[in-house]
Design an enzyme around this catalytic site. Structure first.
Site, short mmCIF file in Angstrom:
data_model
loop_
_atom_site.label_atom_id
_atom_site.label_comp_id
_atom_site.label_asym_id
_atom_site.label_seq_id
_atom_site.Cartn_x
_atom_site.Cartn_y
_atom_site.Cartn_z
N PHE A 55 -19.42 18.09 52.38
CA PHE A 55 -18.76 19.00 53.31
C PHE A 55 -19.78 19.73 54.16
O PHE A 55 -20.81 20.17 53.65
CB PHE A 55 -17.97 20.07 52.54
N ASP A 56 -19.45 19.89 55.41
CA ASP A 56 -20.19 20.81 56.24
C ASP A 56 -19.66 22.20 55.86
O ASP A 56 -18.57 22.31 55.31
CB ASP A 56 -19.90 20.49 57.70
N LYS A 57 -20.44 23.26 56.11
CA LYS A 57 -19.93 24.58 55.72
C LYS A 57 -19.12 25.26 56.83
O LYS A 57 -17.90 25.36 56.75
CB LYS A 57 -21.08 25.51 55.29
N VAL A 93 -17.19 15.40 55.57
CA VAL A 93 -16.13 16.19 56.18
C VAL A 93 -16.76 17.26 57.07
O VAL A 93 -17.64 18.00 56.63
CB VAL A 93 -15.27 16.90 55.11
#
Lengths: 71, 632
Positions: free
Chosen positions: B316-318, B515
């Protein structure tokens, strides 16, 4: 070269796709064709000096599939 | 158009439905006659009539196809029927032609149903636009609107352009785009999308995108294309069926030569078309993609669904993915002052600051309906530390620890509270005056509401690792990772390093999905086995780059997307196994001498229908699961 997409009546069997697609491939003037099953569309690239869009529609309809619209 | 249609119907003599109906009546009469008066001339006449009515279209199709050197099922059925008539099996000929037409008819009807969720999406397209030109309201077709037009939309009407609200406010149902049926309130300055419906309110919108450029049109185009992108399994099946039919014909000939049984050979021909097998994959895919589109999840093809189902690790990107991407005030601790008063004073002072954190404080004040119109005096920004200002003859200090110490604010009592906030990954800000601390305001990019549930759900469905890749510092990363329950996090990564990290994860754990929101993670989305974009509405790059798009900002839909992908792959497999089993059973039955033409055809057509019906179940996938979740 002209690009057209024909919306056909709903295609119910993948073999219909194979049939139409073979027919288009063997038609003079058509350089590229792709028949899509689920969206029931035929994408055709053709040389307008050899074959007209109406000719293609007639051919498909003679083959037994209604052409609902062209784009 | 109508004339053309009529001319077309005139060319053929009955429609498909009529053919089925008429031949159905005739086959019924034949059957009754057969059972009452037996095999007499009258009975045979009706059987021949059935064969003719249902058989002529089949025969016609067969001839056309053979002219283009294609031996389709029409040709095989034609041969079988003619053969049956020659050997005097009139009942079989009638039954086979009727069953074939009936099956064909029912199949196209059920397929139509299976495709319905995509079709219904298309029907949501707006069909008119009301614009104000030269002060006059006129109604035009949506494609005739121009960028910059002022579009007027009233309650119950569909918005026909993408644009910005310049007048009015409304509750808007965005389900056509995001799959969310709860209306969203929007006002001046906010973006609205074509295809969404105003439930209450009134809007004037300045058009920014029209016709085919609108988000809705692009979704339609994507779904239209996606439904015909072939899955791996499908490509394999098509290759398989290419040699399957000819080889059965060959076997038929060999068997005929050996056993000299024309009945058996004809039956083999009828069952040799792999109807159920070739339809299994595309029909499951169209249902799966349709289900996704209805719920605001776009898959760019059947192959994508197969891949998403097989994903083992998710990165995941933050910012903008696990978090909302907009810093917000998360906590206000006030000492000897009312919380709202503290917020109000701070917001008044921050009103002239350009700092991103200032925006969070002002937003919070607006949210609480505080009046911050008062003007502060002697406003001074101390870069890297904060700001000072005077209000009602009091000097206030807003900023970090250094700023407090330099201005004689005693922080000794409250410092543990301040550090605690930092430990939690918050950006903490002091507010002080007259040598005393008035409060601590914590600001953070808020974690999306459903992020924690999502990570737990992913674990439940067997995702081995959920990992965060972020450019942010380790403290913030750690806080978010432990809050959401992530397995791993990697902080302070540059975009290029995200890509490298991702490749490493792929090597270590297997198929990896990335994501992101498509803003600064496009390269990583492209590198992953699968790129998934969150909040695709309005983000063109995300929609282009990603393989799967969650249209709304609801990241929780990711687990649904994975489950739907798996269900679709499973559905394809079920169909294949079923189709192969039926064919095997039929073959055994034929060779054993228990299955003849009509039974063979019946079973064959029934199996195709069952495969389509099984695929149609995917349309309802998720409805039951959702209910369960609510109870829990």
């Amino acid at each position: 070269m002209t690009n057209k997409t024909y919306q056909l009546e709903s295609l119910a069997c993948p073999t219909c796709v194979a049939k139409i697609s073979n027919m288009l491939k063997k038609t003079k003037g058509i350089t590229y064709s792709e028949v899509l099953f689920n969206s029931s569309r035929a994408k055709v690239t053709f040389d307008e000096e050899v074959i007209s869009s109406q000719d293609i529609i007639d051919k498909i309809e003679k083959f037994g599939y209604k052409v609902l619209s062209e784009k | 158009m109508k004339n053309k249609l009529r001319a077309f119907f005139a060319k053929f003599w009955l429609t498909k439905g009529q053919t089925v109906f008429v031949s159905g009546i005739f086959v019924l009469i034949s059957f009754i006659l057969l059972k009452t008066i037996g095999y007499l001339v009258a009975t045979i006449v009706f059987m021949m009539l059935t064969s003719a009515i249902a058989g002529i279209p089949i025969f016609k199709n067969a001839i056309i196809a053979i002219r283009y050197k294609i031996v389709g099922i029409d040709a095989l059925v034609t041969i079988a029927v003619i053969g049956a008539i020659i050997i005097g099996e009139y009942w079989e000929a009638a039954a086979v032609t009727f069953l074939f037409m009936l099956g064909d008819y029912l199949e196209s009807r059920t397929i139509e149903k299976t495709r319905s969720s995509i079709r219904s999406l298309i029907n949501l397209a707006p069909d008119k636009t009301r614009v104000k030109r030269d002060g006059v309201e006129i109604e035009i077709a949506p494609e005739d609107a121009a960028v910059g037009d002022h579009v007027i939309v009233k309650p119950g009407e569909k918005i026909s352009v993408d644009g910005v609200i310049i007048e009015g406010a409304a509750y808007i149902n965005q389900s056509a785009i995001t799959g969310e049926s709860i209306p969203v309130g929007k006002g001046i300055g906010q973006k609205v999308f074509s295809g969404t419906i105003i439930e209450s309110g009134y809007l004037i919108i300045e058009a920014e995108k029209i016709g085919e450029d609108t988000t809705f049109s692009r979704i339609l185009q994507m779904v239209e294309e996606a439904q015909d992108k072939k899955a791996k399994t499908q490509k394999f099946l098509e290759k398989f069926s290419r040699f399957y039919t000819p080889s059965i014909i060959l076997i038929t000939i060999i068997i005929y030569i050996i056993v000299r049984d024309i009945r058996l050979a004809l039956t083999l021909l009828v069952i040799s078309c792999p109807g159920a097998l070739v339809i299994s994959a595309p029909i499951s895919i169209v249902a799966g993609i349709g289900n996704g589109a209805k719920n605001g999840v776009l898959f760019k093809g059947g192959d994508i669904m197969e891949r998403l189902g097989a994903v083992r690790v998710i990165a995941f990107d933050k910012t903008g993915t696990l978090t909302e991407g907009q810093p917000k005030v998360t906590k206000i601790q006030a000492f000897g002052i009312d919380e709202n008063e503290l917020l109000k004073i701070t917001a008044v002072g921050e009103a002239y600051s350009e700092h991103p954190l200032a925006k969070a404080i002002i937003n919070k004040a607006n949210e609480m309906n505080l009046d911050i119109s008062q003007k502060p005096e002697n406003t001074q920004t101390i870069t890297g530390h904060g700001l000072t200002f005077d209000l009602n003859s009091v000097s206030y200090f807003v900023g970090n620890t250094t700023l407090m110490k330099e201005n004689g604010i005693d922080i000794s009592d409250t410092e543990p509270l301040f550090t605690a906030q930092q430990e939690q990954g918050q950006t903490a800000i002091w507010v002080g005056a007259n040598g005393k601390v008035l409060g601590i305001i914590s600001i953070a990019d808020t974690i999306r509401k459903d992020a924690k549930t999502l990570i737990a759900n992913l674990r439940k469905i067997g995702i081995r690792k959920s990992i965060m890749l972020t450019g942010d510092n380790a403290k913030v990363a750690k806080a978010i990772a432990s809050e959401t329950g992530l397995d791993e996090y990697h902080s302070q990564l540059l975009p290029q390093e995200k890509v490298e990290k991702l490749s490493a994860l792929q090597k270590k754990y297997g198929k990896a999905a990335m994501v992101g929101d498509g803003v600064n993670d496009a390269p990583a989305l492209a590198t992953a086995d699968l790129g998934i974009a969150v909040g695709g509405v309005g983000s063109d790059i995300a929609m282009e780059t990603a393989d799967v798009i969650l249209m709304s900002a609801e990241i929780g839909k990711l687990s649904y997307a994975i489950r739907l992908s798996r269900a679709t792959s499973r559905n394809i497999k079920q169909n294949i196994v079923f189709a192969l089993a039926v064919t095997a059973a039929l073959l055994i039955g034929v060779i054993w001498g228990k299955v003849f033409l009509s039974v063979g055809m019946l079973v064959h057509e029934a199996s195709v229908l069952l495969v389509i019906i099984n695929a149609a179940r995917l349309l309802y996938y998720g409805k039951r699961v959702k209910k369960k979740k609510k109870i829990a």
